[in-house]
Design a protein around this motif. Structure first.
Motif, short mmCIF file in Angstrom:
data_model
loop_
_atom_site.label_atom_id
_atom_site.label_comp_id
_atom_site.label_asym_id
_atom_site.label_seq_id
_atom_site.Cartn_x
_atom_site.Cartn_y
_atom_site.Cartn_z
N SER A 176 36.76 41.87 44.09
CA SER A 176 37.46 40.88 44.93
C SER A 176 36.56 40.45 46.07
N TYR A 222 41.78 32.98 43.37
CA TYR A 222 43.06 33.68 43.54
C TYR A 222 44.12 32.79 44.18
N MET A 251 46.44 41.78 45.96
CA MET A 251 45.45 41.92 44.90
C MET A 251 45.33 43.38 44.48
#
Length: 359
Positions: A176, A222, A251
């Protein structure tokens, strides 16, 4: 003493909301600065001789936001260094500097170092154990790299992914904040290890960079996903073996649902949570038990001893052009507040650095 302008980036007051540029201010007053230490040895509170440095490059890092807010119940005495900035004083962080004078046996005038320093032009370092001498000055890499890929940024990526997650060829890796300073390196190291790598980021430009420049197998925005669980299942139908977590929150919660049995997670940061009044809860923690997942939270300060090993690992890849690296350099301390807080708005691409002095 010499009369110079010692610009400093000062914290105005503790921050309790999303930070803004005015939460920091830059002094520009002429002051007397000692470039030489007194003849007698200075013994500081850390029992170490002091060092005077001229700061060259400063690293902008998300964790610095945490030090701008004093959290009730946290006892600084239990930490190895201050965990809060002091209003009215310069903030600090990682940087690259030149030693002007030293009573410490490991440093002499003219040495180049990286480590913790104040956000100002000249600093008296009273804890020189936070500095590491730059040995590879004869390489063809820019000195600013020690504020990033060859300093704490690169070491963070290496320690969290390579040392803690023990990657194996063919494993599925998710990163991420993958276009950030640490994320871009984790993904490239994972590819060098023969892994399948997917990253998430917040703009089309960053997604394109992940796939075209940094060699990720795939990437997704995202912000365009209404259901992160569904998105992760699309990219990892067989599950995630390794997750390098830079964002936390929703997330991380979705990742727990998609981890493989005996998966590994490196907890590097949680940038999605730093500016919230109430941090988001994580509801899928039981998957740590069901799937026997190993979650390793870490801070790079505990792993400086691995820096020589890390350089042996990373320098050949950089010199052979097998690792791409992007710096986002702004000039001058007066632009430092905007550069730092731009991290939380997604303004930077790659490693955000403030150039104080190029000499």
């Amino acid at each position: 003493m010499t009369l110079v302008r010692n610009k400093q980036v000062i914290l105005r007051n503790y921050v309790t909301t999303f930070p803004k540029d005015s939460d920091l201010y830059v002094t520009s007053t002429t002051a007397s600065v000692k470039f030489k230490l007194p003849a007698h040895t200075i013994i500081t509170t850390s029992k170490e001789p002091a060092v005077i440095v001229k700061n060259l490059y400063l690293s902008c890092d998300p964790y610095q936001r945490l030090f701008m807010e004093k959290i009730p119940g946290v006892d600084e005495s239990t930490y190895s260094q201050r965990v809060y900035y002091t209003p009215g004083s310069p903030i600090y962080g990682y940087g690259v500097a030149e030693v002007l004078d030293s009573h410490h046996p490991n440093f002499k005038a003219g040495d180049l170092v990286w480590g913790t320093t104040n956000w100002e032009q000249y600093s008296l370092i009273t804890t020189p154990k936070s500095l590491i001498k730059i040995q590879h000055t004869d390489t063809d890499v820019p000195l600013s790299y020690y504020a990033g890929i060859l300093g704490t940024t690169g070491l963070t990526a290496y320690v969290g992914f390579y040392e803690f997650c023990s990657p194996k060829k063919g494993e599925n890796v998710f990163v991420s904040a993958a276009a950030g300073a640490v994320g871009q390196l984790v993904g490239q190291i994972a590819k060098l290890m023969g892994c399948y790598v997917v990253g998430s980021a917040g703009t089309k430009q960053k997604i394109d960079l992940l796939k075209s420049k940094f060699g990720f197998d795939d990437a997704f925005n995202y912000k365009e996903e209404s259901d992160l669980d569904v998105a992760l299942k699309r990219y990892f139908p067989e599950g995630i073996d390794i997750y390098f977590d830079n964002v936390g929150g929703k997330m991380l919660d979705a990742v727990f649902l998609n981890m493989s049995v005996h998966g590994r997670i490196a907890g590097c940061g949680m940038i999605s949570q730093y500016n919230l009044d109430q941090p988001e809860g994580v509801t899928n923690l039981m998957h740590l038990v069901y799937k026997r997942i190993r979650f390793h939270g870490f801070t790079v300060r505990d792993h400086y001893h691995l820096h020589p090993k890390f350089l042996d690992f990373i320098l050949p890849y950089i010199q052979q052009g097998k690792i791409a690296y992007i710096e986002d350099i702004v000039e001058g301390l007066e632009n430092a507040p905007a550069a730092l807080f731009g991290l939380f708005k997604g303004h930077n691409i790659g490693k955000q650095v403030v150039a104080v002095d190029h000499e």
